[in-house]
Design a protein around this motif. Sequence first.
Motif, short mmCIF file in Angstrom:
data_model
loop_
_atom_site.label_atom_id
_atom_site.label_comp_id
_atom_site.label_asym_id
_atom_site.label_seq_id
_atom_site.Cartn_x
_atom_site.Cartn_y
_atom_site.Cartn_z
N LYS A 228 0.84 -1.20 0.00
CA LYS A 228 0.00 0.00 0.00
C LYS A 228 0.88 1.25 0.00
O LYS A 228 0.65 2.19 -0.77
N GLU A 229 1.90 1.21 0.84
CA GLU A 229 2.83 2.36 0.92
C GLU A 229 3.52 2.64 -0.40
O GLU A 229 3.75 3.79 -0.76
N ALA A 230 3.89 1.56 -1.12
CA ALA A 230 4.58 1.74 -2.40
C ALA A 230 3.74 2.56 -3.36
O ALA A 230 4.25 3.36 -4.14
N VAL A 231 2.41 2.37 -3.29
CA VAL A 231 1.51 3.16 -4.13
C VAL A 231 1.38 4.57 -3.57
O VAL A 231 1.47 5.56 -4.30
N ASP A 232 1.23 4.68 -2.23
CA ASP A 232 1.02 5.98 -1.60
C ASP A 232 2.20 6.93 -1.78
O ASP A 232 2.02 8.14 -1.87
N CYS A 233 3.43 6.38 -1.82
CA CYS A 233 4.59 7.27 -1.96
C CYS A 233 5.01 7.41 -3.42
O CYS A 233 6.05 7.99 -3.72
N GLY A 234 4.21 6.90 -4.34
CA GLY A 234 4.43 7.17 -5.76
C GLY A 234 5.42 6.24 -6.44
O GLY A 234 5.71 6.41 -7.62
N LEU A 235 5.95 5.25 -5.72
CA LEU A 235 6.92 4.34 -6.34
C LEU A 235 6.24 3.38 -7.32
O LEU A 235 6.79 3.02 -8.33
N TRP A 236 5.05 2.94 -6.98
CA TRP A 236 4.29 2.02 -7.83
C TRP A 236 3.02 2.73 -8.26
O TRP A 236 2.27 3.23 -7.43
N ILE A 237 2.79 2.78 -9.56
CA ILE A 237 1.68 3.56 -10.09
C ILE A 237 0.55 2.62 -10.52
O ILE A 237 0.77 1.70 -11.30
N LEU A 238 -0.64 2.87 -9.98
CA LEU A 238 -1.79 2.08 -10.41
C LEU A 238 -2.35 2.69 -11.68
O LEU A 238 -2.77 3.85 -11.69
N ALA A 239 -2.31 1.92 -12.76
CA ALA A 239 -2.71 2.48 -14.05
C ALA A 239 -3.39 1.42 -14.91
O ALA A 239 -3.35 0.22 -14.60
N GLU A 240 -4.04 1.87 -15.96
CA GLU A 240 -4.69 0.97 -16.91
C GLU A 240 -4.37 1.42 -18.33
O GLU A 240 -4.06 2.59 -18.57
N TYR A 241 -4.42 0.47 -19.24
CA TYR A 241 -4.27 0.77 -20.66
C TYR A 241 -5.37 0.02 -21.38
O TYR A 241 -5.46 -1.20 -21.30
N GLU A 242 -6.23 0.76 -22.03
CA GLU A 242 -7.34 0.12 -22.74
C GLU A 242 -7.70 0.96 -23.96
O GLU A 242 -7.73 2.19 -23.87
N ASN A 243 -7.98 0.30 -25.07
CA ASN A 243 -8.29 0.99 -26.33
C ASN A 243 -7.25 2.02 -26.70
O ASN A 243 -7.58 3.12 -27.17
N GLY A 244 -6.00 1.71 -26.43
CA GLY A 244 -4.92 2.61 -26.82
C GLY A 244 -4.71 3.81 -25.91
O GLY A 244 -3.89 4.67 -26.20
N ILE A 245 -5.45 3.85 -24.80
CA ILE A 245 -5.33 5.02 -23.92
C ILE A 245 -4.85 4.62 -22.53
O ILE A 245 -5.37 3.67 -21.92
N PHE A 246 -3.85 5.34 -22.04
CA PHE A 246 -3.36 5.13 -20.68
C PHE A 246 -4.20 5.95 -19.71
O PHE A 246 -4.58 7.08 -20.00
N SER A 247 -4.48 5.39 -18.54
CA SER A 247 -5.09 6.21 -17.49
C SER A 247 -4.48 5.83 -16.15
O SER A 247 -4.24 4.66 -15.87
N VAL A 248 -4.19 6.86 -15.35
CA VAL A 248 -3.63 6.64 -14.02
C VAL A 248 -4.79 6.65 -13.03
O VAL A 248 -5.64 7.53 -13.06
N ASN A 249 -4.85 5.61 -12.17
CA ASN A 249 -6.01 5.45 -11.29
C ASN A 249 -5.91 6.19 -9.96
O ASN A 249 -6.91 6.53 -9.36
#
Lengths: 292, 98
Positions: A228-249
């Motif tokens: 959880k911390e890895a996401v909270d401190c920005g080291l690991w980014i929760l993201a998706e790629y669908e239909n050619g488009i990136f989105s950060v969650n």
Amino acid sequence: MNVNANTLNEDEFFYGHKACAGCGGSLAVRIALKVLGKRAVAVLPAGCMSAVGFNFPQLCFANNAIISTFAGTASMLTGIEAGLRAKGITDFVAVGFAGDGGTADIGIQALSGAIDRDDNILYICYDNEAYMNTGVQKSSLTPFGAKTTTTPAGGNVRGNLRPKKNMFEIVAAHGIKYAATASIGYLPDYMKKVQHASEIKGTKYIHVIAPCPTGWGIAPDESVEIAKEAVDCGLWILAEYENGIFSVNTKPKNLSALRTHIKKQGRFKHLTDEDIDHIESLRDSKWENGGQ
Amino acid sequence: MKPYLRSIKAKWTLQDYPDNTTYEAGYLISKNAGWRSIRPVIDTKKCSGCLQCYLHCPDGVISKRDGAVAIDYDFCKGCGICKRICKLKAIEMEAESK
């Protein structure tokens, strides 16, 4: 249907396994199978989850599961999907659970081929950032500075010299139907992504960060929190790629927590302040590129 | 539905072994209880049934029961994630006595 702790399938499909106490990878496998249900056909290459799940006669998967060659997770998924389809079976999900080494090093060719053919499979990479099953050797997903048995920390070289390979972008660059990153520290998000992926026809890839208490030098009860911390401190980014488009969650909640997050882990204990500054700059340049 | 413990014969004969590389799914013959030095104990009065421990258990040993949760001590390894995740502090880790 929205999956959460209340609506989640109460059946257990990965039970009685011999993973270390507090294993992040086994949590990622267990939750994914609970979302996918008993019609999931699991493929596991050499790695922790096949080593702890199949110790004949102790067989810990309640659904159909098979061990593949180390390099062949994706190609075996392709074969299973084609075979079941040829028999007229449609209500199944062919799902692979490979570690970081089995995905980014040894299995990358088979995975790349499966994405290119757009086979109807779901590939989940549980990333514990080294070859943990064989005793913590560096993989190409081991982050900068981490101490492993093949990148030891000494007076001159302080752990791994290379940054973590960006597997999510490599997969997305194929023009895959759906790719996502997740963390076992954010299980509702992970469950949502597994559910969404299972409803898409074509190749799907989910990269879930799954801390390993043994290899990371953390206490068994800390693995969920560290993820959880890895996401909270920005080291690991929760993201998706669908239909050619990136989105950060998610947006990181506390960028300054990076230092304490790093220092909590035994594998980074040897790092100097300058090394951590470097990790910080790697993180910041990633966010400057829009989180990609 | 979940893998469950079977009683195994003391001695296996050739007929007991599968004649190819497939076998029955969810076939357990040993417990993991011996791995544990501490055990989680749930205070059912404090438990609100939020199910976060059930969700986060890597071994899946926590199950729903009567609006609260119960632990399968045969397979709990005592990692303590459930205690840490519980916001209501309804889970305590107690030392295993011999």
